[in-house]
Design a protein around this motif. Structure first.
Motif, PDB file in Angstrom:
ATOM      1  N   TYR A  35       0.878  -1.163   0.000  1.00 12.01           N
ATOM      2  CA  TYR A  35       0.000   0.000   0.000  1.00 12.01           C
ATOM      3  C   TYR A  35       0.918   1.216   0.000  1.00 12.01           C
ATOM      4  N   VAL A  36       0.826   2.063  -1.028  1.00 13.46           N
ATOM      5  CA  VAL A  36       1.682   3.249  -1.111  1.00 13.46           C
ATOM      6  C   VAL A  36       0.818   4.501  -1.264  1.00 13.46           C
ATOM      7  N   SER A  37       1.191   5.550  -0.527  1.00  9.40           N
ATOM      8  CA  SER A  37       0.465   6.818  -0.674  1.00  9.40           C
ATOM      9  C   SER A  37       1.391   7.979  -0.332  1.00  9.40           C
ATOM     10  N   ALA A  38       1.130   9.110  -0.993  1.00  6.44           N
ATOM     11  CA  ALA A  38       1.887  10.344  -0.799  1.00  6.44           C
ATOM     12  C   ALA A  38       0.997  11.504  -1.214  1.00  6.44           C
ATOM     13  N   GLN A  39       1.490  12.720  -1.050  1.00  8.00           N
ATOM     14  CA  GLN A  39       0.743  13.900  -1.462  1.00  8.00           C
ATOM     15  C   GLN A  39       0.714  14.047  -2.985  1.00  8.00           C
ATOM     16  N   LYS A  40       1.892  13.990  -3.648  1.00  8.16           N
ATOM     17  CA  LYS A  40       1.951  14.284  -5.084  1.00  8.16           C
ATOM     18  C   LYS A  40       2.122  13.053  -5.976  1.00  8.16           C
ATOM     19  N   TYR A  41       3.134  12.204  -5.703  1.00  8.28           N
ATOM     20  CA  TYR A  41       3.468  11.106  -6.613  1.00  8.28           C
ATOM     21  C   TYR A  41       3.587   9.789  -5.861  1.00  8.28           C
ATOM     22  N   SER A  42       2.808   8.820  -6.289  1.00  6.51           N
ATOM     23  CA  SER A  42       2.810   7.515  -5.645  1.00  6.51           C
ATOM     24  C   SER A  42       2.715   6.431  -6.708  1.00  6.51           C
ATOM     25  N   GLY A  43       3.636   5.457  -6.649  1.00  8.56           N
ATOM     26  CA  GLY A  43       3.613   4.351  -7.601  1.00  8.56           C
ATOM     27  C   GLY A  43       3.926   3.037  -6.924  1.00  8.56           C
ATOM     28  N   GLY A  44       3.300   1.975  -7.393  1.00 10.53           N
ATOM     29  CA  GLY A  44       3.527   0.664  -6.812  1.00 10.53           C
ATOM     30  C   GLY A  44       4.989   0.257  -6.828  1.00 10.53           C
ATOM     31  N   LEU A  45       5.690   0.547  -7.932  1.00  2.00           N
ATOM     32  CA  LEU A  45       7.122   0.266  -8.016  1.00  2.00           C
ATOM     33  C   LEU A  45       7.939   1.503  -7.658  1.00  2.00           C
ATOM     34  N   ILE A  46       7.722   2.591  -8.423  1.00  4.23           N
ATOM     35  CA  ILE A  46       8.499   3.833  -8.254  1.00  4.23           C
ATOM     36  C   ILE A  46       7.533   5.010  -8.235  1.00  4.23           C
ATOM     37  N   GLY A  47       7.656   5.862  -7.250  1.00  2.00           N
ATOM     38  CA  GLY A  47       6.797   7.043  -7.176  1.00  2.00           C
ATOM     39  C   GLY A  47       7.101   8.047  -8.277  1.00  2.00           C
ATOM     40  N   TYR A  48       8.391   8.339  -8.495  1.00  4.94           N
ATOM     41  CA  TYR A  48       8.802   9.345  -9.476  1.00  4.94           C
ATOM     42  C   TYR A  48      10.024   8.803 -10.212  1.00  4.94           C
ATOM     43  N   ALA A  49       9.846   8.342 -11.453  1.00  4.53           N
ATOM     44  CA  ALA A  49      10.922   7.755 -12.251  1.00  4.53           C
ATOM     45  C   ALA A  49      11.482   8.808 -13.197  1.00  4.53           C
ATOM     46  N   GLN A  50      12.735   9.208 -12.964  1.00  3.72           N
ATOM     47  CA  GLN A  50      13.386  10.225 -13.778  1.00  3.72           C
ATOM     48  C   GLN A  50      14.154   9.583 -14.939  1.00  3.72           C
ATOM     49  N   SER A  51      14.595  10.425 -15.851  1.00  3.43           N
ATOM     50  CA  SER A  51      15.333   9.995 -17.028  1.00  3.43           C
ATOM     51  C   SER A  51      16.509   9.094 -16.646  1.00  3.43           C
TER      52      SER A  51
END
Length: 166
Positions: A95-111
């Motif tokens: 179970y994942v949660s945040a204010q802006k970005y939440s993902g089952g694997l990665i919340g924020y995947a950059q280049s």
């Protein structure tokens, strides 16, 4: 630095502090050896997950269950905020949660991230929420990913695409 799991870990009785923060991202290699970590990451961190921030890391053969929740901006089952990171043969049933970005694997995947042979079967909640990624930037490579969701959210919350050759 190289780290390797030798057995399953149950950290539900411990309040987890994510590995790596904005000023000191995890840059090593983590081999889960096919084992699973059950996590209790519930706090006011900027980034919540097994790993908070990664940069140039390699993570493989790892499963995550449990909770990754923050009142901050980023949460991921495995990684909250990833840059130039390789994730392969991993899964999340968290179970994942945040204010802006939440993902089952990665919340924020950059280049520069590469994600291969991974899946998510948990729950994700945020302003930009996805079963795999909360946000996926241009220049992220994905291959053989899937998710199973009990709700109507898709693979990626922001910059979602039906293009399987991202």
């Amino acid at each position: 630095m190289y780290y390797e799991l030798a057995d399953n870990l149950d950290l539900t009785e411990k309040l987890w502090t994510p590995i790596g923060d904005k000023d000191n991202a995890f840059k090593g290699h983590f081999d889960g050896n096919g084992f699973e970590i059950t996590l209790n990451a519930d706090g006011a961190y900027e980034a919540s997950g097994l790993f908070g921030y990664t940069d140039g890391a390699q993570i493989k053969m790892l499963g995550i269950r449990g909770l990754s929740r923050t009142s901050g901006d980023f949460s991921g089952g495995l990684i909250a905020n990833a840059k130039d990171t390789t994730l392969e043969n991993c899964y999340s049933a968290a179970y994942v949660s945040a204010q802006k970005y939440s993902g089952g694997l990665i919340g924020y995947a950059q280049s520069g991230c590469r994600v291969t042979n991974c899946y998510s079967a948990g729950f994700s909640k945020a302003q930009n929420s996805g079963m795999l990624f909360g946000h996926i930037s241009n220049g992220v490579g994905v291959k053989n990913l899937y998710y199973r969701a009990g709700s109507n959210i898709g693979a990626a919350g922001e910059n979602a695409s039906d293009n399987t050759s991202l």
